[in-house]
Design a protein around this motif. Structure first.
Motif, PDB file in Angstrom:
ATOM      1  N   LEU A 192     -19.306  43.543   6.505  1.00 10.76           N
ATOM      2  CA  LEU A 192     -19.927  42.292   7.241  1.00 10.76           C
ATOM      3  C   LEU A 192     -21.194  42.417   7.676  1.00 10.76           C
ATOM      4  O   LEU A 192     -21.840  41.445   7.630  1.00 10.76           O
ATOM      5  N   ASP A 193     -21.434  43.302   8.456  1.00 13.20           N
ATOM      6  CA  ASP A 193     -22.674  43.615   9.112  1.00 13.20           C
ATOM      7  C   ASP A 193     -23.639  43.808   8.033  1.00 13.20           C
ATOM      8  O   ASP A 193     -24.793  43.551   8.105  1.00 13.20           O
ATOM      9  N   ASP A 196     -11.986  36.748  14.511  1.00 11.19           N
ATOM     10  CA  ASP A 196     -12.820  35.386  14.479  1.00 11.19           C
ATOM     11  C   ASP A 196     -14.243  35.565  13.877  1.00 11.19           C
ATOM     12  O   ASP A 196     -15.030  34.626  13.622  1.00 11.19           O
ATOM     13  N   LEU A 197     -14.369  36.667  13.361  1.00  9.39           N
ATOM     14  CA  LEU A 197     -15.823  37.139  12.599  1.00  9.39           C
ATOM     15  C   LEU A 197     -15.664  36.337  11.161  1.00  9.39           C
ATOM     16  O   LEU A 197     -16.749  36.581  10.539  1.00  9.39           O
ATOM     17  N   GLN A 216      -4.389  44.801  17.944  1.00 12.16           N
ATOM     18  CA  GLN A 216      -5.655  45.230  18.172  1.00 12.16           C
ATOM     19  C   GLN A 216      -6.585  44.536  17.091  1.00 12.16           C
ATOM     20  O   GLN A 216      -7.734  44.480  17.443  1.00 12.16           O
ATOM     21  N   LEU A 236      -9.119  45.406   9.674  1.00  9.71           N
ATOM     22  CA  LEU A 236     -10.541  45.389  10.180  1.00  9.71           C
ATOM     23  C   LEU A 236     -10.809  46.564  10.837  1.00  9.71           C
ATOM     24  O   LEU A 236     -12.174  46.933  10.833  1.00  9.71           O
ATOM     25  N   PHE A 237     -10.114  47.298  11.690  1.00  9.71           N
ATOM     26  CA  PHE A 237     -10.590  48.394  12.416  1.00  9.71           C
ATOM     27  C   PHE A 237     -10.683  49.676  11.840  1.00  9.71           C
ATOM     28  O   PHE A 237     -10.828  50.819  12.314  1.00  9.71           O
ATOM     29  N   PHE A 291      -6.526  29.237  18.223  1.00 18.75           N
ATOM     30  CA  PHE A 291      -7.469  29.609  19.255  1.00 18.75           C
ATOM     31  C   PHE A 291      -8.584  30.438  18.634  1.00 18.75           C
ATOM     32  O   PHE A 291      -9.656  30.548  19.319  1.00 18.75           O
ATOM     33  N   LEU A 292      -8.307  31.162  17.633  1.00 18.25           N
ATOM     34  CA  LEU A 292      -9.256  31.822  17.082  1.00 18.25           C
ATOM     35  C   LEU A 292     -10.470  31.113  16.603  1.00 18.25           C
ATOM     36  O   LEU A 292     -11.653  31.542  16.606  1.00 18.25           O
ATOM     37  N   SER A 338     -15.129  50.365   6.668  1.00 17.39           N
ATOM     38  CA  SER A 338     -14.554  49.461   7.433  1.00 17.39           C
ATOM     39  C   SER A 338     -15.127  47.719   7.048  1.00 17.39           C
ATOM     40  O   SER A 338     -16.185  47.833   6.565  1.00 17.39           O
ATOM     41  N   ILE A 374      -6.690  41.572  16.207  1.00 17.49           N
ATOM     42  CA  ILE A 374      -7.005  39.929  16.759  1.00 17.49           C
ATOM     43  C   ILE A 374      -8.190  39.831  17.163  1.00 17.49           C
ATOM     44  O   ILE A 374      -9.086  38.493  16.856  1.00 17.49           O
ATOM     45  N   ALA A 375      -8.854  40.789  17.740  1.00 18.55           N
ATOM     46  CA  ALA A 375     -10.125  40.780  18.528  1.00 18.55           C
ATOM     47  C   ALA A 375     -11.297  40.416  17.623  1.00 18.55           C
ATOM     48  O   ALA A 375     -12.375  39.867  18.003  1.00 18.55           O
ATOM     49  N   TRP A 376     -10.891  40.719  16.337  1.00 12.87           N
ATOM     50  CA  TRP A 376     -12.104  40.822  15.255  1.00 12.87           C
ATOM     51  C   TRP A 376     -11.940  39.827  14.271  1.00 12.87           C
ATOM     52  O   TRP A 376     -12.781  39.351  13.490  1.00 12.87           O
ATOM     53  N   LEU A 387     -15.671  45.765   8.758  1.00 21.24           N
ATOM     54  CA  LEU A 387     -16.425  45.144   9.870  1.00 21.24           C
ATOM     55  C   LEU A 387     -18.015  45.827   9.269  1.00 21.24           C
ATOM     56  O   LEU A 387     -18.925  45.161   9.636  1.00 21.24           O
ATOM     57  N   GLU A 388     -17.833  46.977   8.603  1.00 24.02           N
ATOM     58  CA  GLU A 388     -19.275  47.485   8.390  1.00 24.02           C
ATOM     59  C   GLU A 388     -19.868  46.838   7.055  1.00 24.02           C
ATOM     60  O   GLU A 388     -21.004  46.442   7.196  1.00 24.02           O
TER      61      GLU A 388
END
Lengths: 419, 315
Positions: B87-88, B115-116, B109, B62-63, B131-132, B82, B111-113, B84-85
């Motif tokens: 998705l946005d 949940d998206l 690192q 993801l990163f 938990f996510l 990415s 895991i922080a994303w 994430l790009e």
């Protein structure tokens, strides 16, 4: 599991009670500082008085280590809580001005985090936006925030209007991490912009700033026996500083002074103008330096004010002798000043390390409203974050009051970005 | 609802969605495949999907935007985008993340994303990630598309080397890489390189020097199935894939690497041994003479359940 929950609840209640008790002990103690000690050194039991018993989330969880003691954390949290309560008008102003810059899209959802019930704030948004208001419990927010936000379902935006609530949340990586899981698009918040390590603001019993070619001063005026000014340490750590100034007095007879700063105390008597220098240990945040003056004020032939004494050429020096604040800035601030100890780097570090990939930030001047161009940073695997595109962050273009952060979970698709 | 496009997204050997892409395409779904390693106009394709109903299926880290990809692999690729790009930009109607590395499903690192994404396809039940808040669907291992059959011997032990840390070796160069590994490879060991930049040169050079080479674009499961012992280097997914498939895995650590660190990382993995190059050579000599010493290991990996996956993708 129920037994554990009950234990956890009881422990939480106990912690709250301990904290209240500690506050009472501290206040009581400050009122009864021994006058036998005539040097500005903390009493030997100060570590007990200031040692918070509750466990704050460790700031060391963030790479780069804030390096505070628990005493500093305690002062910071107290300071943020106190300041947050006086932001009602500013919350309105900040939110309205932000809406002139940023437009939410149709069908987006926002959790609006405000200490105050601001009906007209929500009216400023269009009907197509789903708005949820969250009025946080400010006392012990660091303990209950995660439980409180757990009630909300995931929204596009979490908008913190109060800069000091944002500061409180930024102190804890765990709070940021949990908050990120409630956000689809971005966390938005303002932070007051303050470049100086120290700030001074003068209480209302000090007359306005005066100067001539040689000196700068302010008179303590009126019949009140105490005159205060605020010293703000805009960093995350306790700093040792030296105060240097000349006291002008109006009375030729013996004049008695008592000076208080936190649990430090100094008393002396003088019969002529005198230069004074002493060291202070200043925790993060805003603290009063109070002068108790027992002589009666005078009115002279040329000045109708009730003059007590003047603080002349007030200087703040770091422990290595550097001047911490220019004279015009020392004397110019009348009111409570804004407090911002959390630097750009630390804010980005905390957010990029906890689920926010891209941060857009820009400075704002409040009156008249002006914005700088946004600067962008992104998460980085090795260096925590990098500037995107490659340009320096937040270059000064005008005198700014606030920095806005739009911390995005995702990243903007940029065409043709080359490293 | 208007037509839905299923976008399959990843990079090189970390793009593991091709079997699923092909399966769905054959069923008549409108599918677009974006392997950033091969595709030079990814940006245009993504832009063309703006305002469409897109289901985004991703197997890339993801990163990894351009800058982080460069930091991670010390290799700059202008093709990198990415997830994430994406998705946005596309705001897909549904997003699914499919991990490509069985040894380390999610980087710390990353895991922080997670949940998206609306869903994560996991290879086995992972209640500790609940938990996510995503929907975790146990669909088996994406890189294993058929059942694993028990091994049979015809008096010889087949040994395959699933090579990784390719960027590191690419910087060392062809000759140095061969020099490090040739004593193992010339003992009738077949090598499979990862699908990566400039890999063809390595396949050709190693072949020319007498090494048996398995095509880099072949399915890793086929490679595992065809060999009794899998050699590996580094911390790549194949260590776990082969070990869970019931193969003996020997992770070979050159002398300039930290074998204690590697052993520690593999401590929870079954069927794996960590050896130096010399120890590995001795072991190969021994096992090739005494194939009866080869342990009988059990497979625990589940093949990918295409029907279950598609049911979750399209509903």
């Amino acid at each position: 599991m129920d037994v554990l929950n009950e234990q956890s609840r009881l422990l939480s209640e106990l912690d709250t009670k301990i904290l209240s008790l500690m506050n009472l002990i501290q206040k009581n103690s400050e009122m009864q500082i021994s006058k036998e000690k005539n040097l500005l050194t903390p009493p030997s039991d100060s570590s007990f008085l200031y040692q918070p018993r509750i466990l704050f989330p460790s700031l060391n969880d963030i790479d780069g280590n804030f390096g505070q003691t628990s005493v500093d954390q305690y002062h910071l949290i107290q300071e943020f809580e106190k300041k947050a309560r006086f932001q009602q008008d500013k919350e309105t102003q900040l939110f309205s001005s932000f809406l002139t810059y940023y437009h939410f899209q149709k069908n987006e959802s926002i959790i609006l985090c405000s200490l105050f019930h601001l009906q007209h704030i929500s009216n400023a948004l269009t009907d197509n936006i789903t708005l949820t208001k969250y009025q946080p419990t400010i006392t012990n927010l660091n303990k209950i925030f995660i439980t409180e936000i757990d009630k909300f379902s995931k929204s596009n935006y979490f908008f913190i209007i109060n800069p000091y609530i944002a500061n409180l949340i930024l102190l804890s990586p765990e709070m940021i991490k949990q908050l990120s899981r409630k956000i689809k698009t971005a966390l938005i918040f303002p932070i007051y912009y303050n470049q100086n390590l120290f700030s001074i603001s003068w209480g209302n019993t000090f007359s306005s700033y005066e100067n001539n070619e040689e000196h700068h001063w302010r008179w303590a005026v009126g019949s009140a026996p105490a005159h205060s000014l605020n010293i703000t340490n805009n960093s995350l750590n306790t700093k040792n500083i030296t105060l240097k100034y000349t006291l002008w007095i109006t009375d030729d007879s013996i004049t008695h002074f008592e000076i208080y700063f936190l649990n430090q105390y100094l008393e002396f008597s003088i019969s002529h103008n005198i230069e004074i220098s002493f060291e202070l240990s200043v925790p993060p945040g805003n603290h009063q330096l109070t002068f108790h003056y027992k002589n009666k004020p005078i009115v002279n032939n040329t000045d109708a004010r009730l003059l007590n004494f003047a603080i002349v050429d007030f200087t703040l020096l770091s422990d290595d002798g550097h001047i911490l604040l220019e004279k015009n800035k020392i004397y110019s601030q009348d009111n409570n000043i804004d407090f911002n100890p959390i630097s750009e780097d630390i804010i980005r570090h905390a957010l990029h390390g906890n689920g926010f990939f891209e941060i857009e930030s820009f400075k704002q001047q409040l009156n008249p409203i002006k914005f700088t161009k946004p600067s962008i940073s992104r998460f980085h695997l090795i260096n925590n974050f990098y500037e995107f595109p490659m340009k320096s962050l937040l270059e000064d273009e005008f005198e700014s009051d606030v920095i806005w952060y739009i911390a995005k979970r995702n990243a903007t698709l940029h065409e043709g970005h080359h490293v | 609802m208007s037509k839905v496009t299923y976008l399959f997204f990843g990079y090189a050997c970390e793009y593991v969605l091709n079997p699923l892409f092909q399966y769905m395409q054959k069923l008549g779904y409108s599918c677009v495949e974006l392997d950033l390693f091969f595709n030079n106009n990814a940006l245009q394709i993504i832009k063309s999907l703006k305002n469409s109903h897109v289901v985004f299926i991703n197997s890339a880290h993801l990163f990894y935007d351009k800058e982080n990809f460069n930091a991670g692999y010390q290799y700059y690729s202008d093709n990198v985008i990415s997830p994430l790009e994406v998705l946005d930009f596309l705001k897909p109607i549904k997003s699914i993340h499919v991990p490509h590395d069985l040894f380390e499903l999610f980087h710390k690192q990353e895991i922080a994303w997670l949940d998206l994404f609306d869903m994560i396809f996991i290879p086995f039940d992972m209640p500790h990630y609940s938990f996510l808040g995503n929907t975790m669907i146990d669909v088996g291992w994406i890189k294993r598309d058929k059942k694993i059959y028990s091994q049979s011997y015809d008096n010889s032990v087949a040994i395959g080397f699933a090579f990784s840390d390719f960027e590191y070796h690419r910087r060392l160069g062809l000759e140095k890489t061969l020099e490090i590994w040739k004593d193992i490879l010339l003992k009738n060991v077949t090598i499979k390189f990862p699908l990566w930049n400039e890999v063809e040169q390595y396949e050709e050079y190693f072949s020319m020097n007498g090494v048996s080479v398995f095509p880099c674009n072949a399915n890793i499961s086929d490679f595992i199935d065809k060999h009794h012992i899998i050699l590996a280097n580094g911390l790549s997914s194949v260590n776990a894939e082969a070990a869970y498939a019931g193969r003996l895995v020997i992770n070979v650590v050159p002398s300039n690497f930290d074998s204690i660190y590697i052993k520690n990382r593999f401590k929870n993995l079954p069927n794996i041994q960590v050896m130096s190059i010399n120890e590995c050579i001795q072991y190969i000599d021994d096992i090739q003479k005494n194939s009866n010493k080869l342990p009988n290991l059990k497979s625990v990996i589940k093949p990918f359940d295409f029907e279950l996956a598609i049911k979750n993708i399209v509903t």
